[in-house]
Scaffold this motif. Structure first.
Motif, PDB file in Angstrom:
ATOM      1  N   ARG A  61       0.916   5.379   6.080  1.00  9.03           N
ATOM      2  CA  ARG A  61       0.917   6.745   6.644  1.00  9.03           C
ATOM      3  C   ARG A  61       2.438   6.687   7.344  1.00  9.03           C
ATOM      4  O   ARG A  61       2.867   7.850   7.632  1.00  9.03           O
ATOM      5  CB  ARG A  61      -0.294   6.454   7.826  1.00  9.03           C
ATOM      6  CG  ARG A  61      -0.199   7.645   8.600  1.00  9.03           C
ATOM      7  CD  ARG A  61      -1.489   7.963   9.390  1.00  9.03           C
ATOM      8  NE  ARG A  61      -1.464   8.953  10.524  1.00  9.03           N
ATOM      9  CZ  ARG A  61      -1.254   8.371  12.000  1.00  9.03           C
ATOM     10  NH1 ARG A  61      -1.008   7.214  12.207  1.00  9.03           N
ATOM     11  NH2 ARG A  61      -1.093   9.224  12.767  1.00  9.03           N
ATOM     12  N   ALA A  62       2.809   5.732   7.740  1.00  8.87           N
ATOM     13  CA  ALA A  62       4.322   5.795   8.377  1.00  8.87           C
ATOM     14  C   ALA A  62       5.561   6.225   7.585  1.00  8.87           C
ATOM     15  O   ALA A  62       6.242   7.151   7.872  1.00  8.87           O
ATOM     16  CB  ALA A  62       4.830   4.390   8.995  1.00  8.87           C
ATOM     17  N   ILE A  63       5.174   5.811   6.196  1.00  9.21           N
ATOM     18  CA  ILE A  63       6.234   6.144   5.108  1.00  9.21           C
ATOM     19  C   ILE A  63       6.115   7.684   4.928  1.00  9.21           C
ATOM     20  O   ILE A  63       7.179   8.493   4.931  1.00  9.21           O
ATOM     21  CB  ILE A  63       6.009   5.465   3.680  1.00  9.21           C
ATOM     22  CG1 ILE A  63       6.522   3.880   3.995  1.00  9.21           C
ATOM     23  CG2 ILE A  63       6.639   6.137   2.765  1.00  9.21           C
ATOM     24  CD1 ILE A  63       6.193   3.008   3.116  1.00  9.21           C
ATOM     25  N   LEU A  80       4.347  16.774  -0.164  1.00 11.65           N
ATOM     26  CA  LEU A  80       3.684  17.185   0.808  1.00 11.65           C
ATOM     27  C   LEU A  80       2.685  18.197   1.336  1.00 11.65           C
ATOM     28  O   LEU A  80       1.482  18.219   1.814  1.00 11.65           O
ATOM     29  CB  LEU A  80       4.582  16.688   2.250  1.00 11.65           C
ATOM     30  CG  LEU A  80       5.230  15.313   2.378  1.00 11.65           C
ATOM     31  CD1 LEU A  80       5.980  15.262   3.466  1.00 11.65           C
ATOM     32  CD2 LEU A  80       3.988  14.309   2.689  1.00 11.65           C
ATOM     33  N   SER A  81       3.262  19.341   0.700  1.00  6.87           N
ATOM     34  CA  SER A  81       2.459  20.678   0.612  1.00  6.87           C
ATOM     35  C   SER A  81       1.403  20.919  -0.106  1.00  6.87           C
ATOM     36  O   SER A  81       0.418  21.555   0.043  1.00  6.87           O
ATOM     37  CB  SER A  81       3.314  21.747   0.478  1.00  6.87           C
ATOM     38  OG  SER A  81       3.896  21.705  -0.928  1.00  6.87           O
ATOM     39  N   ALA A  89      -1.489   6.354  -2.205  1.00 11.24           N
ATOM     40  CA  ALA A  89      -0.659   5.416  -2.856  1.00 11.24           C
ATOM     41  C   ALA A  89       0.425   6.518  -3.884  1.00 11.24           C
ATOM     42  O   ALA A  89       1.387   6.259  -4.191  1.00 11.24           O
ATOM     43  CB  ALA A  89      -1.396   4.357  -3.728  1.00 11.24           C
ATOM     44  N   LEU A  90      -0.628   7.437  -4.564  1.00 16.60           N
ATOM     45  CA  LEU A  90       0.190   8.145  -5.691  1.00 16.60           C
ATOM     46  C   LEU A  90       1.167   9.117  -4.602  1.00 16.60           C
ATOM     47  O   LEU A  90       2.258   9.300  -5.363  1.00 16.60           O
ATOM     48  CB  LEU A  90      -0.945   8.976  -6.356  1.00 16.60           C
ATOM     49  CG  LEU A  90      -0.336  10.100  -7.200  1.00 16.60           C
ATOM     50  CD1 LEU A  90       0.407   9.429  -8.346  1.00 16.60           C
ATOM     51  CD2 LEU A  90      -1.557  10.751  -7.915  1.00 16.60           C
ATOM     52  N   ARG A  91       0.698   9.719  -3.688  1.00 19.26           N
ATOM     53  CA  ARG A  91       1.663  10.552  -3.069  1.00 19.26           C
ATOM     54  C   ARG A  91       2.989   9.651  -2.525  1.00 19.26           C
ATOM     55  O   ARG A  91       3.926  10.419  -2.701  1.00 19.26           O
ATOM     56  CB  ARG A  91       0.993  11.060  -1.758  1.00 19.26           C
ATOM     57  CG  ARG A  91       1.737  12.094  -1.194  1.00 19.26           C
ATOM     58  CD  ARG A  91       0.868  13.031  -0.061  1.00 19.26           C
ATOM     59  NE  ARG A  91       0.314  12.367   0.987  1.00 19.26           N
ATOM     60  CZ  ARG A  91      -0.577  11.919   1.196  1.00 19.26           C
ATOM     61  NH1 ARG A  91      -1.582  12.362   0.242  1.00 19.26           N
ATOM     62  NH2 ARG A  91      -1.108  11.108   2.018  1.00 19.26           N
ATOM     63  N   ILE A  92       2.916   8.393  -2.243  1.00 18.13           N
ATOM     64  CA  ILE A  92       3.915   7.721  -1.780  1.00 18.13           C
ATOM     65  C   ILE A  92       4.797   7.523  -3.038  1.00 18.13           C
ATOM     66  O   ILE A  92       6.095   7.491  -2.851  1.00 18.13           O
ATOM     67  CB  ILE A  92       3.514   6.405  -0.928  1.00 18.13           C
ATOM     68  CG1 ILE A  92       2.865   6.562   0.506  1.00 18.13           C
ATOM     69  CG2 ILE A  92       4.604   5.341  -0.864  1.00 18.13           C
ATOM     70  CD1 ILE A  92       2.310   5.668   1.039  1.00 18.13           C
ATOM     71  N   ILE A 162     -10.795   2.241 -16.601  1.00 16.56           N
ATOM     72  CA  ILE A 162     -11.309   3.153 -15.623  1.00 16.56           C
ATOM     73  C   ILE A 162     -11.537   2.517 -14.190  1.00 16.56           C
ATOM     74  O   ILE A 162     -12.488   1.568 -14.172  1.00 16.56           O
ATOM     75  CB  ILE A 162     -12.578   3.691 -16.028  1.00 16.56           C
ATOM     76  CG1 ILE A 162     -12.368   4.612 -17.428  1.00 16.56           C
ATOM     77  CG2 ILE A 162     -13.408   4.928 -15.049  1.00 16.56           C
ATOM     78  CD1 ILE A 162     -13.739   5.132 -18.252  1.00 16.56           C
ATOM     79  N   THR A 163     -10.719   2.981 -13.357  1.00 14.47           N
ATOM     80  CA  THR A 163     -10.804   2.312 -11.871  1.00 14.47           C
ATOM     81  C   THR A 163     -10.933   3.509 -11.019  1.00 14.47           C
ATOM     82  O   THR A 163     -10.390   4.444 -10.962  1.00 14.47           O
ATOM     83  CB  THR A 163      -9.571   1.416 -11.827  1.00 14.47           C
ATOM     84  OG1 THR A 163      -8.664   2.042 -12.120  1.00 14.47           O
ATOM     85  CG2 THR A 163      -9.720  -0.111 -12.526  1.00 14.47           C
ATOM     86  N   PRO A 164     -11.338   2.759  -9.863  1.00 14.22           N
ATOM     87  CA  PRO A 164     -11.838   3.951  -8.824  1.00 14.22           C
ATOM     88  C   PRO A 164     -10.530   4.663  -7.997  1.00 14.22           C
ATOM     89  O   PRO A 164     -10.625   5.528  -7.406  1.00 14.22           O
ATOM     90  CB  PRO A 164     -12.669   3.470  -7.702  1.00 14.22           C
ATOM     91  CG  PRO A 164     -12.544   1.821  -8.030  1.00 14.22           C
ATOM     92  CD  PRO A 164     -11.985   1.741  -9.446  1.00 14.22           C
ATOM     93  N   THR A 165      -9.473   3.715  -8.057  1.00 12.29           N
ATOM     94  CA  THR A 165      -8.277   4.151  -7.270  1.00 12.29           C
ATOM     95  C   THR A 165      -6.943   4.125  -7.986  1.00 12.29           C
ATOM     96  O   THR A 165      -6.880   3.197  -9.013  1.00 12.29           O
ATOM     97  CB  THR A 165      -8.101   3.347  -6.002  1.00 12.29           C
ATOM     98  OG1 THR A 165      -7.945   1.862  -6.278  1.00 12.29           O
ATOM     99  CG2 THR A 165      -9.385   3.527  -5.162  1.00 12.29           C
ATOM    100  N   PHE A 166      -5.992   4.880  -7.429  1.00 16.36           N
ATOM    101  CA  PHE A 166      -4.616   4.558  -8.175  1.00 16.36           C
ATOM    102  C   PHE A 166      -3.835   3.495  -8.064  1.00 16.36           C
ATOM    103  O   PHE A 166      -3.152   2.862  -8.536  1.00 16.36           O
ATOM    104  CB  PHE A 166      -3.621   5.999  -7.705  1.00 16.36           C
ATOM    105  CG  PHE A 166      -2.420   5.835  -7.890  1.00 16.36           C
ATOM    106  CD1 PHE A 166      -1.956   5.851  -9.426  1.00 16.36           C
ATOM    107  CD2 PHE A 166      -1.284   5.310  -7.352  1.00 16.36           C
ATOM    108  CE1 PHE A 166      -0.543   5.970  -9.795  1.00 16.36           C
ATOM    109  CE2 PHE A 166      -0.161   5.343  -7.556  1.00 16.36           C
ATOM    110  CZ  PHE A 166       0.474   5.543  -8.925  1.00 16.36           C
ATOM    111  N   LEU A 167      -4.510   3.019  -6.714  1.00 15.67           N
ATOM    112  CA  LEU A 167      -3.762   1.643  -6.262  1.00 15.67           C
ATOM    113  C   LEU A 167      -4.278   0.320  -7.407  1.00 15.67           C
ATOM    114  O   LEU A 167      -3.162  -0.214  -7.594  1.00 15.67           O
ATOM    115  CB  LEU A 167      -4.388   1.200  -4.794  1.00 15.67           C
ATOM    116  CG  LEU A 167      -3.653   0.423  -3.954  1.00 15.67           C
ATOM    117  CD1 LEU A 167      -2.180   1.175  -3.804  1.00 15.67           C
ATOM    118  CD2 LEU A 167      -4.354   0.110  -2.641  1.00 15.67           C
TER     119      LEU A 167
END
Length: 250
Positions: A61-63, A80-81, A89-92, A162-167
């Motif tokens: 969140r800080a990043i 960000l928009s 994680a994907l957004r970062i 197939i995994t639940p998260t981008f992480l």
């Protein structure tokens, strides 16, 4: 797989390096997520999915807020928009690549969510020799749903799941560089070095997995091999700025 770990390393570390299909034919389980994570942990003593998860909880969140305060970055503003529906994680990763001036296609290729088979991806996309994370997605911008993932190397799909998260997908992708002794591609080198140092915690004083490119010598005016440094200057600068920001953010 644990019992044969030393044999796997011996095969992968051979000179000249073995073809990826040769490695896959002898060690097929090595390309399944569970064993990708396990092999990386035996190699580095780091649980890569857990390390990424804790890092995102600690500073994700800080990043995001750091980049939100820099509206002059056009690409950052666009990312960000798109709203909060994209995974953090994907957004970062997108924010980091925009900051370093790296195109997202240098690391991630998005394809239609219906292309869930390796043959479909290999037939419809021009796959580079260097690694890429393929994400079949569906939905509108800002509300993307990831349908699965594939990792490509040498122009072919080498792993998928197939995994639940981008992480978890990012964890598998990052581990492959170390497992198969692959250098970071130039197109995403800064982002990958940042992930390595800030999120995974691999901080060698010497050496780098980024390729040593060529630059024009300021003294001689000719093309020369770039000198290797412990940390990329752009990455080191961002790490320092983020550290200062996180102290104030907390």
């Amino acid at each position: 797989m644990e019992l044969t770990f030393s044999l796997q390393r011996h095969h992968i570390n051979k000179l000249p390096p073995p073809d990826i299909e040769d490695v896959k034919s002898k060690w097929p389980f090595l390309f399944i997520p569970r064993y990708i994570y396990a092999h990386f942990e035996l190699l580095t003593d780091i649980n890569v999915p857990r390390s990424l998860e804790l890092s995102m909880e600690e500073c994700g969140r800080a990043i995001t807020e750091y980049f939100r305060g820099r509206p002059t970055y056009k690409d950052v503003k666009d990312i960000l928009s798109n709203g909060e529906d994209n995974e953090m994680a994907l957004r970062i990763v997108q924010l980091l690549m925009a900051h370093f001036g790296e195109d997202i296609t240098g690391f991630i290729l998005f394809t239609d969510g219906s292309a869930t088979a390796a043959d479909d991806v290999q037939a419809t996309l021009r796959l580079p020799a260097s690694p890429r994370l393929i994400l079949p997605v569906s939905g509108a911008t800002g509300q993307v749903t990831i349908k699965g993932w594939m990792i490509t190397l040498e122009g072919r799909v080498i792993s998928e799941g197939i995994t639940p998260t981008f992480l978890t997908e990012l964890a598998a992708m990052f581990a492959i560089y170390y497992i198969l002794n692959v250098q970071y591609q130039d197109e995403a080198a800064c982002t990958l070095v940042f992930i390595q140092r800030r999120f995974i915690g691999i901080n060698p004083e010497r050496g780098t997995k980024a390729k040593r490119g060529k630059v024009v010598s300021k003294k001689k005016g000719v093309i020369v091999q770039k000198k290797s440094s412990a940390v990329n200057t752009h990455v080191a600068m961002l790490l320092k700025k983020l550290l200062d920001f996180e102290w104030n953010f907390i």
